[in-house]
Design a protein around this motif. Sequence first.
Motif, PDB file in Angstrom:
ATOM      1  N   GLN A  25       0.833  -1.201   0.000  1.00  0.00           N
ATOM      2  CA  GLN A  25       0.000   0.000   0.000  1.00  0.00           C
ATOM      3  C   GLN A  25       0.871   1.255   0.000  1.00  0.00           C
ATOM      4  O   GLN A  25       1.981   1.268   0.528  1.00  0.00           O
ATOM      5  CB  GLN A  25      -0.920   0.028   1.218  1.00  0.00           C
ATOM      6  N   ASP A  70      -2.754   4.359  -5.602  1.00  0.00           N
ATOM      7  CA  ASP A  70      -2.023   3.285  -6.267  1.00  0.00           C
ATOM      8  C   ASP A  70      -0.707   3.843  -6.808  1.00  0.00           C
ATOM      9  O   ASP A  70      -0.456   5.053  -6.793  1.00  0.00           O
ATOM     10  CB  ASP A  70      -2.852   2.619  -7.359  1.00  0.00           C
ATOM     11  N   GLU A  71       0.136   2.928  -7.281  1.00  0.00           N
ATOM     12  CA  GLU A  71       1.475   3.339  -7.718  1.00  0.00           C
ATOM     13  C   GLU A  71       1.416   4.314  -8.884  1.00  0.00           C
ATOM     14  O   GLU A  71       2.175   5.291  -8.932  1.00  0.00           O
ATOM     15  CB  GLU A  71       2.287   2.098  -8.103  1.00  0.00           C
ATOM     16  N   ARG A 109      -0.876   6.519  -9.634  1.00  0.00           N
ATOM     17  CA  ARG A 109      -1.281   7.847  -9.186  1.00  0.00           C
ATOM     18  C   ARG A 109      -0.122   8.552  -8.500  1.00  0.00           C
ATOM     19  O   ARG A 109       0.125   9.733  -8.719  1.00  0.00           O
ATOM     20  CB  ARG A 109      -2.473   7.737  -8.232  1.00  0.00           C
TER      21      ARG A 109
END
Length: 414
Positions: free
Chosen positions: A42, A53-54, A56
């Motif tokens: 997370q 998330d990654e 974003r």
Amino acid sequence: MFSIRSLSLLLLTLALCACAPKTMTANPEQPYPLPREPQLGQIVHLPTGVLVDEARMQAIAGDARIVYVGETHDNPASHRQQVALLRALAERHPGKIALGMEMFVPSQQPILDRWSAGKLSEKEFLKESRWYETWRMDFDYYRELLELARDLRIPLIGLNAEKSLVAAVRAKPTAELTEAEQRQVPEMDLDDPYQKAMTEAILGDHGKHGAIPADGFHRVQTLWDETMAASVVRYLSDPDHADHRLMVVAGGNHVRYGFGIPRRVFRRLPTSYVLVGSTEIVVPADKKDRLMNVKKPKFPMVPYDFLLFTEYEDLGKQEVKLGVMLGEGEDGVVVEGVMPASVGETAGLQKDDRILAIDGEPVAENFDLIYEVKRKKPGDRSTLKIRRGEEELDVPVEFVLPPAGDPHGGMPKK
């Protein structure tokens, strides 16, 4: 009896009391705590407590001119985060992203330029940069990141202070340095209260391992941060890099909370930046001794903008060792000692053997042998060509794991 005026004052007082802000007890390092325990993988935006998330996180980081990534040097999960972020930044800003690294110094810049241009093999790069002498971490932690920089022709920037200057600054105050040393010292802010507090905390742990003068330790911490900040600004201030971005990779204590490198860059060059880091929420029992026993001060700011929750991982490889002590002189690489029950002893190596080659690769200096041995796995077989007296011999070697706790390998004699 209350007069109308007295009643009005009372009502006003009650109204003001009702509107007065309540005392806040939230943790400023995490003003919006997660509603439940964090999970591996997370990512939280600490200023808001929002999970992202990654993709974003990478998109938001890509808006900033500088992205600082604080790493745990010996955690592969931390390095995977760097690789993914650099790849995303390179896609977002093709040809206009550079990678600044704590692990290198400005005098190594010609070597870094040749690596980024694809002009050096891995062995040549490690040898010329003296990786195992200067940084000393296993190159496997950094291989993927550096290969990505090479493959995408991303410039590498050496940020850190030269070791000779670090030694001088640790030993004596700036005013007592030689004129040549003083010319190398950047503008130094030794009065940052947060860095002082962190330095004292770190020194409390290091103090267990031997006496370290507090003032010298603080000067060196400041020198590292100020030098890396000056290097960042030097790159971004170059007119040829006016529209370039920079990703900075450094140990967490140089980035976390922003008072290390980031604040010192901003003092010189106010520009946008994002702090990205990770923290280990799963630490296997055999890794607990790696954690510094630091009673960290409470700081009035978040440590990072984005924080990834990771496990403290292993590299996932089994390291073999030759088990000899090496000397280096006019005669090349000479065996100065053989460890009992080692691979070298089993192969029949003897003191004063000169090692000429391994698997056909010439051994001219210690590095040549060390590099080849580090590439071996348990069960691999090799052939050493040696000279013993006047005779040249081919010596077969089978690499096996050393006994548990064996500290010896094919390393230079101290």
